[in-house]
Design a protein around this motif. Structure first.
Motif, short mmCIF file in Angstrom:
data_model
loop_
_atom_site.label_atom_id
_atom_site.label_comp_id
_atom_site.label_asym_id
_atom_site.label_seq_id
_atom_site.Cartn_x
_atom_site.Cartn_y
_atom_site.Cartn_z
N ASN A 38 22.05 14.34 83.57
CA ASN A 38 23.13 13.35 83.46
C ASN A 38 22.92 12.43 82.26
OD1 ASN A 38 24.22 14.42 85.78
ND2 ASN A 38 23.40 12.83 87.14
N ASP A 39 24.03 12.02 81.65
CA ASP A 39 23.94 11.12 80.49
C ASP A 39 23.48 9.72 80.88
OD1 ASP A 39 24.67 13.00 78.61
OD2 ASP A 39 26.80 12.58 78.78
N LYS A 40 23.78 9.32 82.11
CA LYS A 40 23.40 7.98 82.56
C LYS A 40 22.79 8.05 83.95
CE LYS A 40 26.76 5.17 79.96
NZ LYS A 40 27.48 6.26 79.26
N ASP A 41 21.80 7.21 84.18
CA ASP A 41 21.29 6.94 85.51
C ASP A 41 21.68 5.50 85.84
OD1 ASP A 41 19.62 9.43 86.39
OD2 ASP A 41 19.11 9.12 84.30
N PHE A 42 20.81 4.73 86.51
CA PHE A 42 21.22 3.39 86.91
C PHE A 42 20.10 2.36 86.73
CE2 PHE A 42 23.76 5.96 90.08
CZ PHE A 42 25.00 5.75 89.48
N ILE A 43 20.53 1.11 86.56
CA ILE A 43 19.71 -0.05 86.90
C ILE A 43 20.29 -0.62 88.19
CG2 ILE A 43 19.16 -2.43 86.27
CD1 ILE A 43 19.06 -1.49 83.35
N LEU A 44 19.43 -0.84 89.17
CA LEU A 44 19.86 -1.40 90.44
C LEU A 44 19.67 -2.91 90.41
CD1 LEU A 44 20.80 -1.04 93.42
CD2 LEU A 44 18.36 -0.91 94.02
N ALA A 45 20.75 -3.66 90.63
CA ALA A 45 20.69 -5.12 90.72
C ALA A 45 20.72 -5.51 92.20
CB ALA A 45 21.87 -5.74 89.98
N VAL A 46 19.70 -6.23 92.64
CA VAL A 46 19.56 -6.62 94.04
C VAL A 46 19.62 -8.14 94.16
CG1 VAL A 46 18.09 -6.54 96.10
CG2 VAL A 46 18.13 -4.60 94.52
N ASN A 47 20.56 -8.63 94.96
CA ASN A 47 20.71 -10.06 95.21
C ASN A 47 19.82 -10.43 96.40
OD1 ASN A 47 21.53 -12.65 95.89
ND2 ASN A 47 23.69 -12.26 95.51
N TRP A 48 18.57 -10.84 96.10
CA TRP A 48 17.66 -11.09 97.21
C TRP A 48 17.96 -12.40 97.93
CZ3 TRP A 48 14.60 -15.42 97.06
CH2 TRP A 48 14.22 -15.95 95.82
N LYS A 49 18.67 -13.30 97.29
CA LYS A 49 19.13 -14.50 98.00
C LYS A 49 20.14 -14.12 99.08
CE LYS A 49 17.13 -18.13 96.02
NZ LYS A 49 16.35 -19.13 96.78
N LYS A 50 21.03 -13.17 98.76
CA LYS A 50 21.98 -12.67 99.75
C LYS A 50 21.24 -11.95 100.87
CE LYS A 50 25.92 -12.66 99.52
NZ LYS A 50 26.94 -13.58 100.11
N ALA A 51 20.17 -11.22 100.52
CA ALA A 51 19.37 -10.54 101.54
C ALA A 51 18.78 -11.55 102.53
CB ALA A 51 18.25 -9.74 100.88
N GLU A 52 18.30 -12.69 102.02
CA GLU A 52 17.80 -13.74 102.90
C GLU A 52 18.87 -14.23 103.86
OE1 GLU A 52 14.19 -16.16 100.70
OE2 GLU A 52 16.24 -16.78 100.27
N GLU A 53 20.09 -14.39 103.34
CA GLU A 53 21.20 -14.84 104.19
C GLU A 53 21.48 -13.83 105.29
OE1 GLU A 53 24.58 -15.58 101.74
OE2 GLU A 53 23.53 -17.00 100.43
N TYR A 54 21.49 -12.55 104.94
CA TYR A 54 21.76 -11.52 105.94
C TYR A 54 20.66 -11.47 107.00
CZ TYR A 54 25.76 -9.40 103.52
OH TYR A 54 27.00 -9.17 102.98
N LEU A 55 19.40 -11.64 106.59
CA LEU A 55 18.31 -11.64 107.55
C LEU A 55 18.41 -12.82 108.52
CD1 LEU A 55 15.30 -10.61 105.30
CD2 LEU A 55 16.23 -9.30 107.21
N LYS A 56 18.74 -14.00 107.98
CA LYS A 56 18.88 -15.18 108.83
C LYS A 56 20.05 -15.04 109.79
CE LYS A 56 16.77 -18.42 105.55
NZ LYS A 56 16.99 -19.56 104.63
N ALA A 57 21.07 -14.28 109.37
CA ALA A 57 22.24 -14.06 110.22
C ALA A 57 22.05 -12.92 111.22
CB ALA A 57 23.47 -13.78 109.35
N GLY A 58 20.85 -12.33 111.20
CA GLY A 58 20.56 -11.26 112.16
C GLY A 58 21.18 -9.92 111.82
#
Length: 245
Positions: A38-58
């Motif tokens: 493939n001509d392109k693969d990826f850079i993965l951008a992860v919003n870890w602040k959002k991950a914290e919110e999801y964890l706190k929300a169960g």
């Protein structure tokens, strides 16, 4: 996909992680050939602040009957202590909006590096003939505008041009890693053409190059991936020599 290296955001991009990936072909044999089509693969951008919110929300799902080593490094003894765990909480990025985004990046990126301001994200595609530089500001706008070209395994894929600051053209062959001098410039290692190349982050012009022995991989400026590099020296770590230059 296969995940390779990661850097944390800083300043404006604090709260995010960026991972290089390759093998969007999802090959499992003859990877030198089958994972490089493939001509392109990826850079993965992860919003870890959002991950914290999801964890706190169960929103995480607990998995049991798993076995993994939880390692904690001791700064005083310079050793790690391992504890075997049997339970882990998982966030599914395909189900949780705003957690992860893919940015297309040419080609089989190895390194991903963030400049001292946190604004510019440099992908080093080891099979690419250019260096793509992405803008965190443009990435955020693309997310807000939903400038997606589709999804990959349930994760939105940002349109390449929507996040792109620009490309360093004809910098060398086989870019691997980038460090920064804190003066608006970057230095990238090139494995195939065996050189370090200095270029300006904003106008993307090549400023200088120096040959190295042989087939350089990693490089290091003291603090070169931090907010305050000390750019008096740059060290090239050469893959195929027994000495250091």
């Amino acid at each position: 996909v296969n995940y390779d290296l990661s850097r944390a955001g800083k300043e404006s991009s604090h709260g995010w992680f960026f991972f290089s990936t390759y093998n969007t072909e999802q090959a499992n044999t003859l990877l030198e050939v089958n994972a490089s089509k493939n001509d392109k693969d990826f850079i993965l951008a992860v919003n870890w602040k959002k991950a914290e919110e999801y964890l706190k929300a169960g929103k995480g799902k607990k998995l049991t009957n798993v076995k993994y080593a939880h390692n904690v490094y001791d700064e005083h003894s310079h050793t790690s202590k391992s504890t075997i765990k049997n339970e882990v909480t998982v966030l599914n990025s395909a189900e949780l909006e705003g957690l992860c985004y893919y940015i297309p990046c040419p080609k089989s990126p190895h390194g991903v590096d963030i400049d001292p301001t946190g604004e510019y994200i440099v992908g080093s595609g080891k099979l690419a003939a250019l260096i793509p530089v992405f803008s965190f500001t443009k990435l955020q706008k693309a997310i807000k505008d939903k400038a997606f070209e589709g999804t990959f395994e349930g994760i939105p894929v940002i349109k390449y041009e929507a996040a792109l600051h620009g490309e360093v053209e004809k910098p060398g062959l086989g870019p691997l890693h980038t460090e920064f001098d804190g003066k608006g410039n970057a230095i990238t290692s090139f494995f195939v053409s065996s050189e370090l190349v200095k270029w300006n982050i904003k106008d993307l012009k090549v400023l200088d190059r120096v040959p190295t022995f042989y087939s350089v991989g990693h490089l290091m400026i003291p603090g070169g991936d931090t907010k305050s590099p000390d750019a008096k020296y740059v060290v090239a770590f050469n893959k195929i020599t027994k000495d250091r230059f």
